[in-house]
Design an enzyme around this catalytic site. Structure first.
Site, PDB file in Angstrom:
ATOM      1  N   LYS A  60      25.200  47.824  46.247  1.00 28.80           N
ATOM      2  CA  LYS A  60      26.281  46.877  45.924  1.00 28.80           C
ATOM      3  C   LYS A  60      25.707  45.457  45.918  1.00 28.80           C
ATOM      4  CE  LYS A  60      31.000  45.809  47.621  1.00 28.80           C
ATOM      5  NZ  LYS A  60      32.050  46.217  48.580  1.00 28.80           N
ATOM      6  N   SER A 135      36.598  47.639  46.853  1.00 27.16           N
ATOM      7  CA  SER A 135      35.807  46.704  46.080  1.00 27.16           C
ATOM      8  C   SER A 135      34.445  47.267  45.654  1.00 27.16           C
ATOM      9  CB  SER A 135      35.572  45.416  46.883  1.00 27.16           C
ATOM     10  OG  SER A 135      34.770  45.693  48.023  1.00 27.16           O
ATOM     11  N   SER A 159      36.978  49.534  51.227  1.00 27.97           N
ATOM     12  CA  SER A 159      36.226  49.364  49.981  1.00 27.97           C
ATOM     13  C   SER A 159      35.180  50.417  49.650  1.00 27.97           C
ATOM     14  CB  SER A 159      35.565  47.996  49.968  1.00 27.97           C
ATOM     15  OG  SER A 159      36.510  47.061  49.564  1.00 27.97           O
TER      16      SER A 159
HETATM   17  N1  GLN Z   1      40.882  45.604  49.499  1.00 27.98           N
HETATM   18  C1  GLN Z   1      40.620  44.944  50.746  1.00 27.98           C
HETATM   19  C2  GLN Z   1      40.499  43.472  50.508  1.00 27.98           C
HETATM   20  O1  GLN Z   1      40.629  43.065  49.383  1.00 27.98           O
HETATM   21  C3  GLN Z   1      39.392  45.498  51.375  1.00 27.98           C
HETATM   22  C4  GLN Z   1      38.155  44.999  50.748  1.00 27.98           C
HETATM   23  C5  GLN Z   1      36.931  45.597  51.364  1.00 27.98           C
HETATM   24  O2  GLN Z   1      36.993  46.575  52.113  1.00 27.98           O
HETATM   25  N2  GLN Z   1      35.821  44.958  51.095  1.00 27.98           N
HETATM   26  O3  GLN Z   1      40.274  42.723  51.415  1.00 27.98           O
END
Ligand code: GLN
Length: 440
Positions: A60, A135, A159
């Site tokens: 990532k 994400s 995510s």
């Molecule tokens: N969707 C959550 C956020 O936008 C979690 C994101 C993540 O786990 N990086 O904060």
């Protein structure tokens, strides 16, 4: 095995199927990949290769890989090239894992759909009209599309597990403190964890064994792998289901499918299934965002355009800006302890809920995501987007480990099952996940 051929075939596949018009899972490919594959191939032939030799790995874009672009899918860091390896990357290289490239993601990991990337959304390889989830969108999509064997993602509120569920792959969020975060560009440092995604549990386990453990560069890491109670006492395994999770699922059909699968495994193996109470998890989303906003605001202050990249407030997308402005506001109002400290109290209550539940059960199981993936570009409010993580955030707040495994399909769309276990019992998660893999 001819590793070099495998790499060349994979590069060809990526060339044909990825890119902006395709799945859009990679942001950058490693220019030295063939040279590095040759070295690994030689090691394989001489019988001196490490545990990850032969595996193609993708990372990532919020983790540092020396010499590669780690831009967090943001214009802010568009041309930023890493000057060092994150601890996880160092460990991968030491075991002869080949890093093929850097993956698309929601900008600075802020999102649940993969749509906030400044370089376009990642498409779901199962159905390209749908989001891949986020994400870690590229981390799940690249695995599902067959562009790599294992990827790394980061999980602050879901995510890794959310895109794993949407793309039909396995994704692990390790216990807080079991994998070093050194070299990860943080979203919310008290919740972030790096973890692996792959098509099967075996590869996820292999990668976890390489990356876990204490790191002098991350003071929150431990070297412990606790022996879970059921292993110590050789007692019957008990699986917990919870009405409190069921209530958070907007799609009731999903919960029913998960329940059936649990019953099927329990019958086959002689496991007990009981209901557990987790009465504060309905507050998880509300507690998560103030914590995340404040910690993210503070961590973005280094992107001031002086040392690297551009000034974040001037170059980021709307979701990142919302969090910067919101985080700054909450921090100013904090003299009254209204938001951050209250959110911390809820975090503690949720942690206690899990501690109580894990006195009775070895695992807690739920769907991973409360709804099926939407079409890319659908109008969806921030609140709706935030509720995507209603089932995954509790594990981050409690610091426990959780995995998402593909378990079924609804209208040909993959459905993930989330299995949660007490902190540092990843090995138990792998065992039961492999049992579920066999009944899928
Ligand atoms: N969707 C959550 C956020 O936008 C979690 C994101 C993540 O786990 N990086 O904060």
């Amino acid at each position: 095995m001819n590793f070099l051929k495998k790499v060349k075939d994979t590069l060809k596949k990526i060339g044909e199927e990825d890119g902006k018009e395709g799945i859009n899972s990679f942001l950058h490919l490693n220019p030295d990949v063939l040279k590095e594959s040759e070295i690994i191939e030689k090691k394989i032939k001489s019988g001196k290769a490490g545990k990850l030799a032969g595996k193609i790995i993708a990372i990532k874009s919020n983790m540092n890989v020396l010499g590669m672009t780690a831009n967090c899918a943001s214009k802010t860091l568009e041309n930023y090239k890493s000057t060092y390896d994150a601890t996880v990357v160092k460990k991968i290289k030491k075991e002869d894992g080949l890093i093929i490239g850097m993956l698309n993601m929601d900008e600075f990991a802020c999102g649940s759909s993969g749509e906030t990337s400044a370089f376009g959304p990642t498409k779901n390889p199962i159905n390209k009209e749908l989001i891949s989830g986020g994400s870690s969108s590229g981390s799940a999509a690249s695995v599902a599309a067959g562009f790599c064997d294992i990827s790394l993602g980061s999980d602050t509120g879901g995510s890794i597990r959310n895109p794993a569920s949407h793309c039909g792959v396995v994704g692990l969020k390790p216990s807080y403190g079991s994998v070093s975060r050194y070299g990860l560009m943080d979203l919310s440092m008290s919740l972030d964890q790096i973890g692996p995604l792959a098509k099967n549990v075996e590869n996820v386990k292999l990668m976890f064994e390489v990356i876990f453990g204490k790191d002098g560069k991350d003071a929150t890491t431990f070297d412990v792998t606790e022996i879970p109670e059921h292993k110590k006492q050789k007692k019957t395994i008990t699986i917990g289901l919870s009405k409190d999770f069921e209530k958070l699922c907007s799609d009731k059909k999903m919960y029913e499918i998960i329940k059936k699968k649990v019953a099927e495994l329990a019958k086959k193996k002689g496991y007990k299934v009981v209901d557990v109470s987790l009465k504060h998890i309905n507050l998880a989303v509300q507690a998560y965002y103030p914590l995340c906003y404040v910690e993210f605001f503070s961590s973005t202050r280094k992107y001031d355009g002086r040392r690297y990249g551009h000034k974040i407030d001037e170059t980021c997308g709307p979701e990142v800006l919302r969090r910067i402005l919101g985080g700054s506001e909450i921090s100013q109002a904090e003299y009254s302890g209204l938001y951050y400290r209250n959110a911390l109290k809820v975090k503690e209550l949720i942690k206690q809920d899990f501690e109580n539940a894990f006195r009775k059960v070895d695992f807690i199981i739920s769907p991973t995501v409360p709804r099926l993936p939407h079409k890319i570009g659908s109008k969806i409010t921030p609140q709706e987007m935030y509720s995507y993580d209603a089932l995954t955030i509790p594990a981050n707040l409690a610091g426990i480990c959780a995995i998402s495994i593909p378990i079924s399909e609804i209208n040909k769309i993959p459905l993930g099952m989330q299995i949660m276990a007490p902190a540092f019992s990843e090995n138990s998660l792998f065992d039961i996940s492999e049992e579920f893999e066999q009944i899928k």
